[in-house]
Write a protein that holds these residues in place. Structure first.
Motif, PDB file in Angstrom:
ATOM      1  N   LYS A   9       0.952  -1.281   0.578  1.00  0.00           N
ATOM      2  CA  LYS A   9      -0.004   0.069   0.233  1.00  0.00           C
ATOM      3  C   LYS A   9       1.058   1.278   0.226  1.00  0.00           C
ATOM      4  O   LYS A   9       1.845   1.357   0.397  1.00  0.00           O
ATOM      5  N   PRO A  10      -0.160   2.287  -0.849  1.00  0.00           N
ATOM      6  CA  PRO A  10       1.215   3.305  -0.246  1.00  0.00           C
ATOM      7  C   PRO A  10       1.448   4.282   0.843  1.00  0.00           C
ATOM      8  O   PRO A  10       2.281   4.831   1.054  1.00  0.00           O
ATOM      9  N   GLU A  11       0.402   3.855   1.766  1.00  0.00           N
ATOM     10  CA  GLU A  11       1.121   4.431   3.524  1.00  0.00           C
ATOM     11  C   GLU A  11       2.472   3.416   4.102  1.00  0.00           C
ATOM     12  O   GLU A  11       2.168   3.137   4.722  1.00  0.00           O
ATOM     13  N   ASN A  12       3.600   2.729   3.618  1.00  0.00           N
ATOM     14  CA  ASN A  12       4.767   1.923   4.045  1.00  0.00           C
ATOM     15  C   ASN A  12       5.437   2.723   3.906  1.00  0.00           C
ATOM     16  O   ASN A  12       5.457   3.443   2.836  1.00  0.00           O
ATOM     17  N   ALA A  63       7.709  10.569  10.482  1.00  0.00           N
ATOM     18  CA  ALA A  63       6.844   8.702  10.014  1.00  0.00           C
ATOM     19  C   ALA A  63       5.627   8.842  11.248  1.00  0.00           C
ATOM     20  O   ALA A  63       4.550   8.168  11.214  1.00  0.00           O
ATOM     21  N   MET A  82       2.345  10.971  11.344  1.00  0.00           N
ATOM     22  CA  MET A  82       1.942  11.298  10.250  1.00  0.00           C
ATOM     23  C   MET A  82       0.355  10.638  10.840  1.00  0.00           C
ATOM     24  O   MET A  82       0.570   9.470  11.563  1.00  0.00           O
ATOM     25  N   GLN A  83      -1.142  10.343   9.843  1.00  0.00           N
ATOM     26  CA  GLN A  83      -2.166  10.196  10.056  1.00  0.00           C
ATOM     27  C   GLN A  83      -2.427   9.806   8.856  1.00  0.00           C
ATOM     28  O   GLN A  83      -2.504  10.976   8.026  1.00  0.00           O
ATOM     29  N   PRO A  84      -2.616   8.180   8.566  1.00  0.00           N
ATOM     30  CA  PRO A  84      -2.685   7.593   9.794  1.00  0.00           C
ATOM     31  C   PRO A  84      -0.885   7.037   9.667  1.00  0.00           C
ATOM     32  O   PRO A  84      -0.604   7.190   8.687  1.00  0.00           O
ATOM     33  N   GLN A  85      -0.900   6.407  10.706  1.00  0.00           N
ATOM     34  CA  GLN A  85       0.663   5.563  10.668  1.00  0.00           C
ATOM     35  C   GLN A  85       0.805   4.770   9.841  1.00  0.00           C
ATOM     36  O   GLN A  85       0.281   4.585   9.258  1.00  0.00           O
ATOM     37  N   PRO A  86       2.726   4.659   8.961  1.00  0.00           N
ATOM     38  CA  PRO A  86       2.857   4.378   8.402  1.00  0.00           C
ATOM     39  C   PRO A  86       2.903   2.558   8.618  1.00  0.00           C
ATOM     40  O   PRO A  86       3.605   2.579   9.594  1.00  0.00           O
ATOM     41  N   GLU A  87       3.239   1.816   8.124  1.00  0.00           N
ATOM     42  CA  GLU A  87       3.912   0.860   7.775  1.00  0.00           C
ATOM     43  C   GLU A  87       5.046   0.560   7.773  1.00  0.00           C
ATOM     44  O   GLU A  87       6.013   1.218   6.757  1.00  0.00           O
TER      45      GLU A  87
END
Length: 140
Positions: free
Chosen positions: A60-63, A93, A96-101
């Motif tokens: 996913k882009p949020e990692n 990192a 950030m919201q949501p917190q990335p993996e």
């Protein structure tokens, strides 16, 4: 109760010793019986398990991709970073919201100590979603 001894001259007294040979024979027969019957006593419950296919985990882009090579060099999304930069980026990192993996990719020969240090620093900076990336196509 009298026990037999070598110095007594009276042969009419009863001998109060236990004969162990028949007990050992019975024990060995029981051991063989249990060894033969034990494999037959395993009861397996027959159940129909669900079928599932595993697919590659889509990124996913949020990692954040964090790679550690055999020389203990750390790479943040492909860019080499030192310990101070790593701490800054981990703190940013975590805010950030949501917190990335945090996806950790470590080479097979990477010292465990370095991986543990990176994980400890990530936890200290507030990242809670940490995962390891492995290659399922190659088995050791």
């Amino acid at each position: 109760m009298a026990f037999a001894s070598m110095d007594s001259g009276d042969d009419n007294e009863p001998l109060a010793e236990i004969n162990m040979v028949p007990l050992i024979d019975v024990m060995l027969v029981l051991l063989i019986i249990f060894m033969v019957t034990a494999p037959l006593l395993t009861h397996a419950v027959k159940i129909d398990l669900p079928k599932a296919s595993s697919a590659a985990n889509l990124t996913k882009p949020e990692n954040v991709q964090l790679a550690i090579d055999a020389g203990a060099q750390v790479f943040w999304n492909g860019e080499a970073v030192d310990a101070a930069q790593l701490a800054e980026r981990l703190k940013a990192a975590s805010a950030m919201q949501p917190q990335p993996e945090l996806h950790i990719r470590a080479e097979r020969t990477t010292p465990y100590e370095k991986v543990a240090q990176v994980m400890s620093e990530a936890a200290r900076q507030g990242l809670v979603r940490i995962g390891f990336v492995t290659d399922p196509s190659r088995a050791p």
